[in-house]
Design an enzyme around this catalytic site. Structure first.
Site, mmCIF file in Angstrom:
data_model
loop_
_atom_site.group_PDB
_atom_site.id
_atom_site.type_symbol
_atom_site.label_atom_id
_atom_site.label_comp_id
_atom_site.label_asym_id
_atom_site.label_seq_id
_atom_site.Cartn_x
_atom_site.Cartn_y
_atom_site.Cartn_z
ATOM 1 C CB SER A 9 8.544 -4.365 -2.864
ATOM 2 O OG SER A 9 8.288 -3.499 -1.923
ATOM 3 C CD GLU B 144 14.223 9.755 -9.301
ATOM 4 O OE1 GLU B 144 13.670 10.508 -8.235
ATOM 5 O OE2 GLU B 144 14.320 11.117 -9.447
#
Lengths: 626, 626
Positions: free
Chosen positions: B126, B370
Site C-alpha cells: 500500500s 494520524e
C-alpha cells in the site's frame, strides 16, 4: 429571508474593523452561553472573516442555492463560533439563536458546522478535510460549471501537518484552481501547546509555494493587508490557487487569553467573558453584506438531462469481471451530464478508464491520493453532480475518515472498490480488501453492494447514480460466468434465490466470488442427495431480510455463509444481524470467512486455503444437515 | 547461514555495475517465471540497490536480528523482484527459490514483501507507508537505542502524491532524523501512464527541501553519482534526513520496454524475457556483501527489564473517566523501558500527557498526523518496543490503511481511541467515534477492548502491553462511577456478569457508557418485577462466548444489546456473531445502537435520542419478556 433594511453594503475598512470586533464578541458570548466551544480559535481569524464578509465574499444571502455564490468552508470547523457569528452579521442567523441554540440539543448550530445550515457546504471538524473538499468544489466550478464563484477556505495552522492538506494543495495546483483561496490562520497555538512550526511563516510559505500555490503572507490583524491580499487573490490572470498566510494571535483582542496556552477549546467563564466583551468594545449588532455574486456564464449546471442510459449487456455464461462491467456501465452512464468520475491512478485496473476515454472532460485523475479522491467526490456532490470514485477496495481504507464524514456532510457519493479479497491471488495481502465491507457497512446511511456477475454489476452501477448518501460497490478481479439475463432486475435491498426446492435442507449464501463457490457446493451436495438453497446476496446494506428469513424458515435455520472478507462486519454479520433482527430466530449458522493471514498464490488456491471454497461450503452444509 | 566462500566484499563500482545487471536479469527472470510481478519498476532502481548493497548498507547477513544492522524498507513494495534479487545477491535466498517460489502459494517470497522474510521489517504494497514506517524505526534508533544503524527507504515517484509521504518527511525533519535516507526512484511512469510530476526533479526537490530534508539529486543510472550520494548521505555532522532524488528510466536496460508506457506490473512474456536477459548481458550469480554494521553504542535495547508496574487504584463509586485511567495506567507502565507512547496532538484529551510528563524521553508528539502516528508505532514495534498510540477514536479512521497493514507487518501496536460515541455531547458527530469498533474488529488478529470503569480500563491497558498484534482500547469522555475493586481481574476475552439471579428473564449487554444504562434499566425492570442479567462486555474481541451463551440459555434467548456505535460491526454484531457461532441458537435479540444522525447536545440527551439510554433498554426488555 428578505434583507432587513439596516444592512450595510460597500463597507470601508473601519467598519470592517467594527465588524471584526463584533465577530469576536459574538464568538465569546455564544461559546460562554453554550458552556463549550472554541472562542480563542475564532478570535484569531475574526479580522480575516470580517474583511471577507464585508468586501470580498460574493454571496447572495437571500438565496444560498444561487449557483453563482462564492463558497465559504471552515476547514478549521472548531471555529464554529466565528462562522455562526458571520452568519449573524450577514443577517441570516439571529442573535437570539446564536445565544440560545449554539451546541444545544436539536439545534442546527452544531458544535462543528454541518450542512444542516444552508450556507454550509460540508461538515468539518475532522481537521484536514475542508481544504480537500474545497478542491472538489473548485474543480466543479472551473471545469464543469465554468462558474464565477470562488471557494474560500479557512484553515487552521495545526491541520497543516495532515497529509491530506498537501494532497489538496498538490491537486489544486495540478488542476490550476485559480478559483480556490485558502486562508491559513497561523495563530501558533494548537490544542495542547505550540504548533510544530509556530509562527515560522517562512517555512509554511516555502512548502506551499513548492506545492504550486501563490502565497501572500500577511499580518492577519492588519485589515489593510487582509483586504489587499483578498483583492489580489480574487484577481484573474493567473492559474494557481492562492494561499493567504495570516500571522495571527489566538484569542486576539482579549488580553487575558491572547497568545496564551491552555485556552484551546474552552469557553470563557461568565465573568471573564464580560470583561472580554468590554475590552472588545461591547456588543454590536451590525448587519453587513458584501458584493453580490458575479454574473454566471449561463452554462447549465449538474442535471441528468433525462438522458437515456443504455447499459452494456452480457450473455449468460460469458466470462467477464465485475470490475470491467463497472467500467462499462459507468461509461454508459456518461450520457448523463451530472455523472462525474475520478480514480486513484488505477483506472486501468478498476476500469474507470472506460469512462475517462469517453468523457475526458468529466473524468478527474486524482493520482495516488485516496483522501483527496474521496474529498473531490464530496466537493462535486456539493455542486449537485453525481461522482463515482474508484480505486482498489483495499486502498479505500486510506480514506475512511473522509468516507465517515461524507454522510455528516449530507454528501451523495458513489465508491467502487475493485480487487476484493483473497481472490486477487499473487499480489498478496497488502492488495486484498478484507475489511472493506465492515468499514462501509458501518457508515451512516450507506448502501453496500457486491455483485457476482457482470449483469448485476452493471445494473447496480446504474442504480447507484440515483442513490442518496454513500454508496459502495465491491468488484472482483477475475472473470466469472454471467449468471443473469440482461433484463433481470436488481433492486437495491434485494437478493436472488438461485436454487430453491421445496425440500431444501440448508441455505448457502454468498456474494461476489463466493456465490460461484456456493453454486458449485450445491452441485456437490446435490450429488450427495442434499438439497441446498442458494442465495446471491448482492445487496448487503440494505439487506433483503424477508428472503433470508424465508430461506432460514424453509431450511430449518441451517445456513452457511461464505465470504471473501475477514469474519467481522461483512456478509456473515449482515446475514446474522438481519436474521436476529427480524424477531425470534432459531439458527444453525456456519460462517466461512478469511480467518488466516493470506499470502500469495492463485485465486483458487487462496480461496481454498481460506476455507471459503466450494468444498468447504459443502462440508459445512453436510455437517449442518447430518 | 554461514557466508559462502565466494562472497565478494569491498566492491568497486564496475562490479557494482555487474551486480545491477544481475538484479535486472533476476527481476525479469523471477517475474516471468511467476507470470506476474513488476519487473520494469524493479529495473529502474537496480543501480541504486546494487551500489547500496555493495558499498553502503551496513548489514550482517548472517544475523538479520543483529540490532546494529541497517534497515532497508521498500516503500515501493511492488518492486519485490528487485528486493528478492538483492537477497539472492546477498546469498540469503537461492536462485532456485527465486525462480520457483516467487508469488507462489505458500512461499515467503510474496507478491509484496512481508516480514515472513527475516530481512524485511514491515509489509509494504500500500503505497506511501514504507517511508512513514521508516520514520518510526529511525526514531527508535536515534532516540531510544542510540544505535549506529541507518534506515534506507526506496520510494516510488507515484507514491509522492500520498499525503502520508509528506507527514513522514515533516516528522523526519522535525525530529532531525539524520539516520533516515530515502531514495526516490523517479522513473516517470506510474501504473496507468506518466506521473503527475514526470521528471520534474526541480519541483520534487523544492518540495522535499521545504519539508526539511537534504536533497541530493542524481542520475540514478550513473553509478558514481549514486555512490557519491550515498556516501554523502551517510556522513555525520548534519541533523536532517536525506533524500536521494534519482532520475531513472522504468525498465532501464532493456530497450523494448525502457521508458515505455503500458509495462507497469506486467511480467515479460517468456521470449521477450530471454531477449532481455541477452541485452542485459546474460545471467550472473554474484554473491556480494557490503560493510558490516558499525559498532553499537552498547545501550540496552527494548526490554521490559522485569520492572514492577504499580497500576493506579480507584474506589468503587468514585467518578472517573476511562480516558483518564488510560493515561494514569500508561504512566504507570512507563517503568518498563520498552513502553513508548505517542499521540496526535490531543494528549490533554486522551490523557497520554500523563506519560509524556513522566517519561518525556519515551513520548513522541506526532501532532495532527494520524497516519504517521500509527506508522511510527509500527516502526517502534519493528525495534521491539511496545508502542501505545492515542487520539480521538473518530480520528483513528484517518489511519485505517495503516492499521490494516500492521498485522501484515506482524507489528505489535496498541491503540487508544478516546471520546467514543454520542456520549461526547456538544462537539457533534465529526468528533464522535461511531465506526471504530467495526473498523478495529475487522483487522486481522486484533484485540478490541471497551472498558466501562477506571479499574477495568487500567487493568486492560496493562494487559495490552503484553498483547501481540493490533490491540485497541476505546475510552469514554465523561466520568462515571468506578464499578470494580482494584483487585478484580479482567482477562482479555472475558466478561463480567454484574447482575445474575436464577430467575433472570432477559440479558442486558453493554460496554462503556451503555453498561451504566443497562444497570439503570435493570433497576427499572426490577421495580416492574422483571429480573435482568447484566453483562459488562469489556472484551469485544476476543469475546466471552461461554458467558454469553450461558446467559442466553438462562434467559430464554432474550437479549438486549445497547451500544454507543452505529449498528453494524460493533458490540451487537460481536454478540450475535458469538451466539450464532457457538452452535444452534434460539434468540430474541433487540439491538439498540446509534441509527440516526446525531447532532450536538448533552451526552445524556444524545444517548436518549439515539435510543440507547436506560429507558429504551428497559422498554426493549419489557417487549421481549411480555
Amino acid at each position: 429571508m428578505a434583507a432587513p433594511t439596516a444592512i450595510k453594503t460597500d463597507i470601508d475598512l473601519s467598519t470592517a474593523g467594527e465588524l471584526a470586533q463584533q465577530l469576536r464578541v459574538d464568538s465569546v458570548r455564544s461559546s460562554t452561553s453554550a458552556g463549550s466551544g472554541h472562542p480563542t480559535s475564532s478570535m484569531s481569524a475574526a479580522d480575516l472573516l470580517a474583511v471577507l464578509l464585508a468586501r470580498h465574499l460574493h454571496y447572495d444571502w437571500d438565496n444560498p442555492s444561487n449557483p453563482d455564490n462564492d463558497h465559504l468552508i471552515f476547514s478549521k470547523g472548531h471555529a464554529s463560533p466565528l462562522l455562526y457569528s458571520v452568519f449573524k452579521a450577514a443577517g441570516v442567523v439571529s442573535d437570539e439563536e446564536l445565544m440560545t441554540a449554539y451546541r444545544r440539543f436539536g439545534s442546527r448550530l452544531e458544535g462543528h458546522p454541518t450542512p444542516e445550515l444552508p450556507w454550509v457546504d460540508v461538515a468539518t471538524g475532522s481537521l484536514g478535510q475542508g481544504l480537500p473538499d474545497a478542491v472538489g468544489v473548485a474543480l466543479a466550478g472551473k471545469y464543469l460549471e465554468e462558474a464565477p464563484y470562488r471557494v474560500w477556505v479557512l484553515c487552521g495552522d495545526s491541520e497543516m501537518t495532515e497529509g491530506s492538506i498537501w494532497e489538496a494543495l498538490d491537486k489544486a495546483s495540478y488542476y490550476k484552481l485559480s478559483n480556490l483561496i485558502a486562508m491559513i490562520d497561523v495563530n501558533r497555538l494548537g490544542q495542547r501547546g505550540p504548533t510544530e512550526l509556530s509562527w515560522d511563516l517562512d517555512t509554511y510559505s516555502k512548502r506551499i509555494s513548492a506545492f504550486g500555490a501563490r502565497v501572500i503572507a500577511i499580518d492577519g490583524h492588519n485589515l489593510a493587508e487582509v483586504d489587499r491580499a483578498m483583492r489580489e487573490a480574487r484577481e484573474d490572470g493567473h492559474d494557481r490557487p492562492t494561499v493567504i498566510l495570516a500571522r495571527t494571535r489566538k484569542g486576539h483582542g482579549f488580553s487575558e487569553v491572547e497568545d496564551k496556552e491552555n485556552w484551546h477549546g474552552k469557553p470563557l467563564p461568565r465573568e471573564m467573558a464580560e470583561r472580554a466583551v468590554i475590552e472588545l468594545g461591547g456588543e454590536r449588532h451590525l448587519t453587513v453584506r458584501g458584493p453580490r455574486p458575479e454574473a454566471s456564464s449561463g452554462l447549465p449546471r449538474a442535471a441528468a438531462d433525462g438522458a437515456h442510459v443504455k447499459l452494456p449487456t452480457y450473455s449468460v455464461g460469458e466470462k467477464i469481471a465485475t470490475r470491467k462491467a463497472y467500467g462499462q456501465a459507468l461509461a454508459a452512464l456518461g450520457v448523463r451530464r451530472d455523472v462525474v468520475a475520478m480514480d486513484g491512478e488505477v483506472s486501468n485496473s478498476t476500469y474507470a478508464e472506460q469512462f475517462a476515454h469517453e468523457y475526458p472532460e468529466r473524468y478527474f485523475e486524482m493520482y495516488i491520493a485516496e483522501q483527496q479522491l474521496i474529498a473531490a467526490a464530496v466537493g462535486f456532490s456539493v455542486r449537485g453532480f453525481r461522482p463515482f470514485a474508484s480505486t482498489f477496495a483495499a486502498f479505500l481504507t486510506r480514506a475512511y475518515d473522509f468516507i465517515r464524514m461524507a454522510p455528516i456532510s449530507r454528501a451523495n457519493i458513489r465508491l467502487c472498490g475493485s480487487h476484493a479479497g483473497v481472490e486477487i491471488g499473487a499480489d498478496g495481502p497488502s492488495q486484498m480488501a478484507l475489511e472493506d465491507l465492515a468499514m462501509l457497512r458501518a457508515v451512516h446511511g450507506s448502501t453496500v453492494l457486491y455483485p457476482s456477475d457482470a449483469t448485476s454489476a452493471a445494473a447496480l452501477v446504474a442504480a447507484m447514480a440515483d442513490l442518496e448518501g454513500v454508496s459502495y460497490i465491491r468488484t472482483t478481479r477475475g472473470a466469472y460466468p454471467v449468471l443473469y439475463d440482461s433484463d433481470e432486475q436488481f433492486p437495491v435491498g434485494g437478493a436472488k434465490v438461485l436454487r430453491s426446492n421445496p425440500g431444501d435442507q440448508v441455505t448457502l449464501i454468498g456474494a461476489g466470488v463466493t456465490l460461484y463457490e456456493c453454486l458449485a457446493a450445491a452441485d456437490e451436495l446435490q450429488r450427495d442427495g442434499i438439497s441446498a438453497r442458494v442465495i446471491d446476496l448482492y445487496s448487503i446494506k440494505p439487506i433483503d431480510a424477508d428472503t433470508l428469513t424465508a430461506a432460514a424458515a424453509a431450511t430449518g435455520g441451517r445456513i452457511v455463509v461464505a465470504e471473501d472478507h475477514h469474519p467481522e462486519g461483512g456478509l456473515g454479520s449482515a446475514v446474522v444481524d438481519a436474521l436476529t433482527g427480524a424477531g425470534r430466530a432459531e439458527l444453525s449458522v456456519r460462517h466461512l470467512a478469511v480467518r488466516n493471514m493470506p499470502g500469495s498464490g492463485t485465486g483458487s488456491e487462496l480461496l481454498d486455503a481460506a476455507g471459503i471454497s466450494a468444498s468447504h461450503i459443502a462440508t459445512a452444509a453436510r455437517e449442518l444437515t447430518r
